[in-house]
Every structure is written in C-alpha cells, then in structure tokens.
Design an enzyme around this catalytic site. Structure first.
Site, mmCIF file in Angstrom:
data_model
loop_
_atom_site.group_PDB
_atom_site.id
_atom_site.type_symbol
_atom_site.label_atom_id
_atom_site.label_comp_id
_atom_site.label_asym_id
_atom_site.label_seq_id
_atom_site.Cartn_x
_atom_site.Cartn_y
_atom_site.Cartn_z
ATOM 1 N N ARG A 101 0.847 -1.186 0.000
ATOM 2 C CA ARG A 101 0.000 0.000 0.000
ATOM 3 C C ARG A 101 0.885 1.240 0.000
ATOM 4 O O ARG A 101 1.962 1.261 0.613
ATOM 5 C CB ARG A 101 -0.919 0.007 1.226
ATOM 6 C CG ARG A 101 -1.913 1.160 1.232
ATOM 7 C CD ARG A 101 -2.702 1.209 2.523
ATOM 8 N NE ARG A 101 -3.594 2.366 2.560
ATOM 9 C CZ ARG A 101 -4.294 2.738 3.618
ATOM 10 N NH1 ARG A 101 -4.220 2.039 4.751
ATOM 11 N NH2 ARG A 101 -5.087 3.803 3.562
ATOM 12 N N HIS A 102 0.434 2.277 -0.679
ATOM 13 C CA HIS A 102 1.212 3.512 -0.780
ATOM 14 C C HIS A 102 1.455 4.111 0.605
ATOM 15 O O HIS A 102 0.766 3.786 1.589
ATOM 16 C CB HIS A 102 0.481 4.532 -1.656
ATOM 17 C CG HIS A 102 -0.871 4.904 -1.114
ATOM 18 N ND1 HIS A 102 -1.050 5.827 -0.112
ATOM 19 C CD2 HIS A 102 -2.115 4.469 -1.444
ATOM 20 C CE1 HIS A 102 -2.330 5.963 0.165
ATOM 21 N NE2 HIS A 102 -3.008 5.139 -0.640
ATOM 22 N N TRP B 67 -4.581 13.199 2.686
ATOM 23 C CA TRP B 67 -5.937 12.965 3.157
ATOM 24 C C TRP B 67 -5.999 11.803 4.148
ATOM 25 O O TRP B 67 -6.950 11.721 4.915
ATOM 26 C CB TRP B 67 -6.871 12.737 1.974
ATOM 27 C CG TRP B 67 -7.215 14.028 1.266
ATOM 28 C CD1 TRP B 67 -6.585 15.229 1.402
ATOM 29 C CD2 TRP B 67 -8.279 14.233 0.336
ATOM 30 N NE1 TRP B 67 -7.165 16.175 0.603
ATOM 31 C CE2 TRP B 67 -8.219 15.596 -0.066
ATOM 32 C CE3 TRP B 67 -9.260 13.425 -0.215
ATOM 33 C CZ2 TRP B 67 -9.105 16.149 -0.978
ATOM 34 C CZ3 TRP B 67 -10.148 13.970 -1.131
ATOM 35 C CH2 TRP B 67 -10.075 15.322 -1.505
ATOM 36 N N THR C 296 -10.713 9.428 0.282
ATOM 37 C CA THR C 296 -9.853 9.838 -0.830
ATOM 38 C C THR C 296 -10.364 9.305 -2.167
ATOM 39 O O THR C 296 -10.635 10.073 -3.088
ATOM 40 C CB THR C 296 -8.416 9.379 -0.596
ATOM 41 O OG1 THR C 296 -7.984 9.803 0.694
ATOM 42 C CG2 THR C 296 -7.485 9.974 -1.646
ATOM 43 N N TYR D 232 -15.318 6.149 -3.767
ATOM 44 C CA TYR D 232 -16.254 6.348 -2.666
ATOM 45 C C TYR D 232 -17.465 7.195 -3.048
ATOM 46 O O TYR D 232 -18.226 7.616 -2.170
ATOM 47 C CB TYR D 232 -15.536 6.983 -1.480
ATOM 48 C CG TYR D 232 -14.787 5.974 -0.635
ATOM 49 C CD1 TYR D 232 -15.451 5.133 0.231
ATOM 50 C CD2 TYR D 232 -13.406 5.874 -0.718
ATOM 51 C CE1 TYR D 232 -14.771 4.207 1.008
ATOM 52 C CE2 TYR D 232 -12.715 4.955 0.048
ATOM 53 C CZ TYR D 232 -13.404 4.122 0.911
ATOM 54 O OH TYR D 232 -12.724 3.197 1.664
ATOM 55 N N LYS E 57 -14.209 11.336 7.562
ATOM 56 C CA LYS E 57 -14.829 10.051 7.866
ATOM 57 C C LYS E 57 -15.648 10.085 9.155
ATOM 58 O O LYS E 57 -16.585 9.295 9.309
ATOM 59 C CB LYS E 57 -13.757 8.963 7.959
ATOM 60 C CG LYS E 57 -13.034 8.703 6.642
ATOM 61 C CD LYS E 57 -11.981 7.619 6.791
ATOM 62 C CE LYS E 57 -11.249 7.394 5.462
ATOM 63 N NZ LYS E 57 -10.195 6.342 5.576
ATOM 64 N N ARG F 165 -18.289 1.495 4.400
ATOM 65 C CA ARG F 165 -16.833 1.475 4.460
ATOM 66 C C ARG F 165 -16.283 0.062 4.548
ATOM 67 O O ARG F 165 -15.258 -0.247 3.943
ATOM 68 C CB ARG F 165 -16.342 2.287 5.667
ATOM 69 C CG ARG F 165 -16.535 3.778 5.553
ATOM 70 C CD ARG F 165 -16.014 4.475 6.812
ATOM 71 N NE ARG F 165 -14.610 4.143 7.072
ATOM 72 C CZ ARG F 165 -13.943 4.537 8.155
ATOM 73 N NH1 ARG F 165 -14.552 5.270 9.088
ATOM 74 N NH2 ARG F 165 -12.678 4.207 8.316
ATOM 75 N N ARG F 166 -16.941 -0.815 5.327
ATOM 76 C CA ARG F 166 -16.342 -2.096 5.674
ATOM 77 C C ARG F 166 -16.992 -3.300 5.003
ATOM 78 O O ARG F 166 -16.344 -4.345 4.889
ATOM 79 C CB ARG F 166 -16.404 -2.284 7.190
ATOM 80 C CG ARG F 166 -15.509 -1.327 7.944
ATOM 81 C CD ARG F 166 -14.061 -1.578 7.636
ATOM 82 N NE ARG F 166 -13.159 -0.623 8.259
ATOM 83 C CZ ARG F 166 -11.828 -0.647 8.110
ATOM 84 N NH1 ARG F 166 -11.278 -1.562 7.358
ATOM 85 N NH2 ARG F 166 -11.080 0.268 8.688
ATOM 86 N N HIS G 10 -3.692 0.575 -3.382
ATOM 87 C CA HIS G 10 -4.419 1.249 -2.315
ATOM 88 C C HIS G 10 -5.077 0.217 -1.395
ATOM 89 O O HIS G 10 -5.075 -0.980 -1.672
ATOM 90 C CB HIS G 10 -5.448 2.194 -2.920
ATOM 91 C CG HIS G 10 -4.873 3.084 -3.987
ATOM 92 N ND1 HIS G 10 -4.377 4.330 -3.732
ATOM 93 C CD2 HIS G 10 -4.692 2.873 -5.326
ATOM 94 C CE1 HIS G 10 -3.925 4.866 -4.861
ATOM 95 N NE2 HIS G 10 -4.109 4.005 -5.840
#
Length: 577
Positions: free
Chosen positions: A184-185, A190, A197, A266, A274, A292-293, A362
């Site tokens: 992951r980056h 953000w 993001t 999103y 958030k 979200r999850r 991501h």
C-alpha cells in the site's frame, strides 16, 4: 491400313484378352513394335547406302520388290500359336511401314493424356493443400519458438528477438514458488486528515515518503528481487513505487500503470471527513460504517457537478461510457469486478513466465486481492485493514494457490521463512507475511482493533435507540431487557454480524442480568457503562497479534505438525495399497 494389319492386331488383342487397341503409334501394344521396326529399317537403308554407294557398280537404285505376303491362319485354327501370330503381325507391319504412313496423334489427345488432364487439377489442389499445411506448420513452429512473455514487449523487446526457454518452477528452494508483493502507498495528505480519498489525486506526506523508502529498504534487506511492478495512475501510488524501487536499487524494473488498480471510488463521500460525513450528508452512521467495511454495500453515487468528478480528466479519456458510469460509486464487490480481470490476464501470466511481481496500490484494492487469493469470506474481509508502506509477501505454488507460511513454506518447499504473520493465520485463511518491524505492526494492529470496536459500538447504540423509539409508552431512557436481547440476537443471526466480538459479549451481559439478577429493565446510563466495560475489556482481542516466523517455539510446533501430516499420509497410502 492394309487388310493384313487389322486382323493381326485383333488376334493379338483377343489372345491377350485385352480391350481393342486404338492403333496409334503411341499405343502401349503397337508403339514399341512400330518404333523398333522403324529404327531397324533406317539402319538398314543407311548401311546399304554406305556400302553400295554411287561408286559401286553393283548398286541398283531401284527399290526391292516386297515379298509376297503369307496369309494368316484363321483365329479359330488350333495350329496357330501366340508366338506365330506375333511374328506374322511383325512381318505384316514391316512390309507396310514404308508404304502407308499415318500422321501421329497429338500427345494431348491420347487416352493417357486425357486421363492425366483430368487428374491434373486434383493433383494441383492436393499439392496446394499440402503446401499450405506445411507453411502453417512452419508458422506454428516459428511462433512457438518465438513466443515471448507478456513483459517482453513492455520492456522494449521486438518480435525478432530470440525467445527464452519455457519457464518451469524448481522442485525446491526459492525458485520453487512464485513471488508476489502487495504494497500500500505511503501516508497521503488525506490519510492524515482522515478524509475519504478514492480517486482524488493527492500527494504523499513527509511521513508517507519515509514509509515508501522504508518499504524499499525492507525489500533489499529480505533479499526480495522484483522483475515487474504494477501500480495505479494516482500519484500517491506511483511515487511510492518509484521511491521503493530506487531504495531497493531496482530502479530499472519495468512499471505498468493502469486505472484498474485505482482505489475504490467512494462516490459522493470523496472529500468528506470520515467522522463527520454522516452528519454533513444526512446518512445513518451505521450505514456509513457498513459502506466502508462491508463487501456489497455501495456508497452514494457521484454526479457530474461534484467537485471531484473525474470524467473530464485526460487520464480517463479511454474509458467507455459504461466504465465511467460504474466508477461513480463502487462497493468492494464492484472494485473486485474492475481489478480481477487485469490480475488474471496480465499479472498472473507475468508471474507464470518467471517474473517476481509487485503491486503498489491502495487499501481496498489490496483487500480485494487478498480476498481473492486467500478465499476469505465476505464477513471476514471487512475486519481487515491494510497498513501503509509495509510490503505484504505472498508465495504461490504452480496453481497460483497461496503457500502456508507456517508449515508448507519451510518443510515442503524448503524456503527460509521471513517476516511476520498473524498467530491465527491458518484459522482465518490468511497466508500473507508482512515484512516490517514488530513495533510498527503492533501499532497498526491497535488502530485496526480500535476501528473494529468503534464500528461494533455504533451498532449496539443504534439497536438501543431503535428500541427506545418503538417503546414510546415507557419512561424515556429505559430499555426492556428481553426485547433488547431479542433484537440483538436477531441481528447476530446474519453472517455479517455473527462474528462480531463486542456483540457477543453484550449478549452475554444481558443474559447474566436477566437470568441471575432477574432484571427486566435497563437505563441508558447503565447501558453506556456496560458498553464501555465491554469495549475496554476486549481491547486487543478482536484480532490476534503478530508473530515472527523465525521464532524457535513456533518453528518446533510447525515441524511437529509437518511430521504428523507426513505420518498420516503414509498411513493412508498403506491402507490404500
């Protein structure tokens, strides 16, 4: 023709029981005889001219008178034999060759020539077909011998370059498994502000750049070599890829960028905080956490007038109208539908040709890949968080199935274990190994644990508030325990909420109050105190901590399990035999 020629020919044909001949000088029956007689006559005349020339007085220029012909017996006569008949026919022909001359039939009109003309198109067609088949076989052989890997042309190769030998995994050692790195980056601007993001193109923070370089350092310290890297078209992932490869001294590695590895979109939530988005957009807090999850719940769609609408960007100009519509708001399932075709058709073939691949992307993209690789359920994937800047190492077998780092990796493939994994990785079906420091992994673990507990806490509060709204006749702020337990039990019947630890602990507390203390009602203040107690008691227990694969105790346990499995296999083999 003389009268003596045809009967002789008919006799010969009748005795040989062959069909009547055509009489041509090129015929199979009479052609050789006539040509032989012609050559003998020519030789006789030439020899006579040379011996009795003009200087010889005894030479008579008058041609000799042919001898009288002898009548041929009747074909029914029993005294004639095939040899006599043949000699007679030869004599007859010899006397008439010089007198009766016939123009030869053209070669193209003879029976053989006609038959050959009919066979010529068939032969030509057959030869053309065989030639085409030979050319196709040669092309197939050339294409097989010049077959290049998917990364050959990406690296600047040409079709005329010699193709390498087909790749084959080794029987043991590092080359016996495929290598895949998920990264992951680093922390973005953000991420630090706790904002949604998605496809918004934001830069890395100073800490994010340090995390990207630290990831490259972890790669070189653990001896991980990369042959092909993949990343998204967003700068935070692209910059992380370049920094990690530069730090690992592998800056020359080919990098493939695609929009299919972008973060989950999103929708209209992009850009909002958030923690406060549900208030600003008027969305239920529990529903927002489910967006979200969860795996199937999509966010609100983004319209064209949104501040961060990406449809006008040049980097997405090749997307079709359907693809743009699908990218207005994605669930985790929609993200998987976008990512997996690229993974199966581009990344997997690259690994099958022997390349060690790295995907820098991501959080939700990597969650999708982990779910597909490990086969994690929809309920378990929602509790997984991906840390920034820590490489996640996967070892895959020849069938692209993950190798268990606890047992198979060390004792079956004879590969040295490295990195850290969950203590209960086999129970949850997670086969990835993090290459990072234990302290940082534990810090990430605490954040993940707090996020999961906050979500479950929100679910319990929403259940209590919904029950108060239904019980308007009762005193405000008082819950009926039996009805509250019933609502909680009904909520936990679904797979999505059945494995949540805080809900299970709250259910146990309610049962204790009803059965042991005979309590019927519960105030909201008492409910909050019980909720806080359950929340704190289960801190750090939602997900097991990390452990090092090189620990002596765990290695002994893995070795014991390996030997037990071998013993069972041997017993089964003996029983089968």
């Amino acid at each position: 023709m003389s009268s003596c020629y045809r009967p002789a020919r008919q006799i010969i044909v009748a005795q040989q029981k062959r069909p009547l001949c055509c009489g041509d000088s090129y015929c199979n029956v009479w052609g050789p005889i006539l040509r032989t007689i012609g050559r003998s006559r020519t030789m006789t005349s030439s020899s006579g001219a040379s011996s009795n020339g003009a200087g010889d007085p005894t030479w008579d220029p008058t041609p000799p008178v042919p001898p009288p012909t002898t009548p041929i017996p009747d074909r029914s006569s029993s005294e004639s034999t095939p040899h006599q008949t043949l000699s007679a026919s030869v004599r007859v022909s010899a006397t008439n060759v010089g007198v009766h001359k016939r123009k030869p039939t053209p070669i193209n009109r003879t029976p053989r020539a006609k038959a050959a003309a009919q066979m010529k198109p068939i032969i030509a067609t057959t030869m053309a077909e065989s030639l085409m088949q030979t050319q196709e076989q040669q092309q197939q052989q050339n294409s097989h011998s010049n077959k290049h890997s998917p990364t050959h042309f990406v690296r600047g190769g040409t079709p005329c370059d010699p193709a390498p030998a087909p790749f084959r995994l080794a029987d043991y050692g590092e080359e016996s498994v495929h290598t895949l790195i998920l990264l992951r980056h680093g922390e973005s601007e953000w991420n630090r502000q706790n904002r949604y993001t998605g496809w918004c193109d934001v830069d890395l923070t100073d800490r994010g750049r340090q995390e990207a370089r630290a990831a490259g350092r972890l790669l070189i310290e653990n001896g991980i070599e990369i042959d092909h890297a993949f990343t998204s078209v967003l700068k935070r992932a692209s910059f992380t890829t370049n920094m990690a490869l530069n730090m690992a001294n592998q800056h020359w590695v080919q990098v493939t960028k695609t929009w299919r590895l972008n973060e989950r979109h999103y929708g209209s939530l992009q850009g909002y905080n958030k923690d406060t988005a549900y208030e600003e957009l008027g969305i239920d807090q529990e529903l927002l956490m489910e967006m979200r999850r969860s795996y199937n719940t999509p966010p609100p769609r983004m319209e064209d007038d949104h501040k961060y609408w990406h449809g006008n960007y040049r980097r997405y100009q090749n997307l079709s109208k359907e693809q743009l519509e699908a990218s207005r708001g994605e669930s985790l399932k929609d993200t998987a539908d976008r990512i997996m075709p690229f993974f199966k058709n581009i990344i997997v073939p690259s690994m099958q040709t022997g390349n060690k691949c790295m995907i820098v992307s991501h959080a939700n993209t990597i969650r999708t890949l982990i779910k597909q690789i490990d086969g994690i359920t929809d309920e378990d994937i929602k509790g997984m968080s991906i840390p920034t800047g820590i490489p996640l190492l996967y070892r895959l077998d020849k069938n692209m199935k993950p190798v268990d780092p606890n047992v198979e990796l060390e004792f079956r493939y004879m590969v040295e274990p490295k990195g850290f994994t969950f203590a209960t990785s086999r129970a949850h079906g997670f086969h990835g190994v993090y290459l990072g420091d234990v302290e940082r992994l534990q810090e990430i673990q605490k954040k993940r644990d707090a996020t999961n507990r906050d979500w479950q806490r929100i679910i319990l509060r929403n259940l209590a508030r919904a029950l108060l709204d239904e019980q308007e006749q009762l005193q405000s702020g008082v819950l009926e325990l039996r009805q509250f337990w019933w609502k909680l039990n009904h909520k936990m019947q679904t797979k999505e909420f059945g494995n949540m630890l805080l809900l299970e602990r709250m259910k146990e507390q309610l049962e204790h109050l009803m059965h042991h203390r005979r309590q019927q009602f519960l105030t909201m203040d008492a409910f909050e105190s019980i909720l806080n107690k359950v929340h704190l008691d289960n801190e750090g227990k939602l997900v097991e901590p990390f452990q090092c694969l090189k620990d002596e105790e765990t290695r002994r346990e893995r070795q014991r399990q390996w030997h037990e499995s071998l013993a069972l296999d041997l017993e089964e083999e003996c029983l089968i035999k």
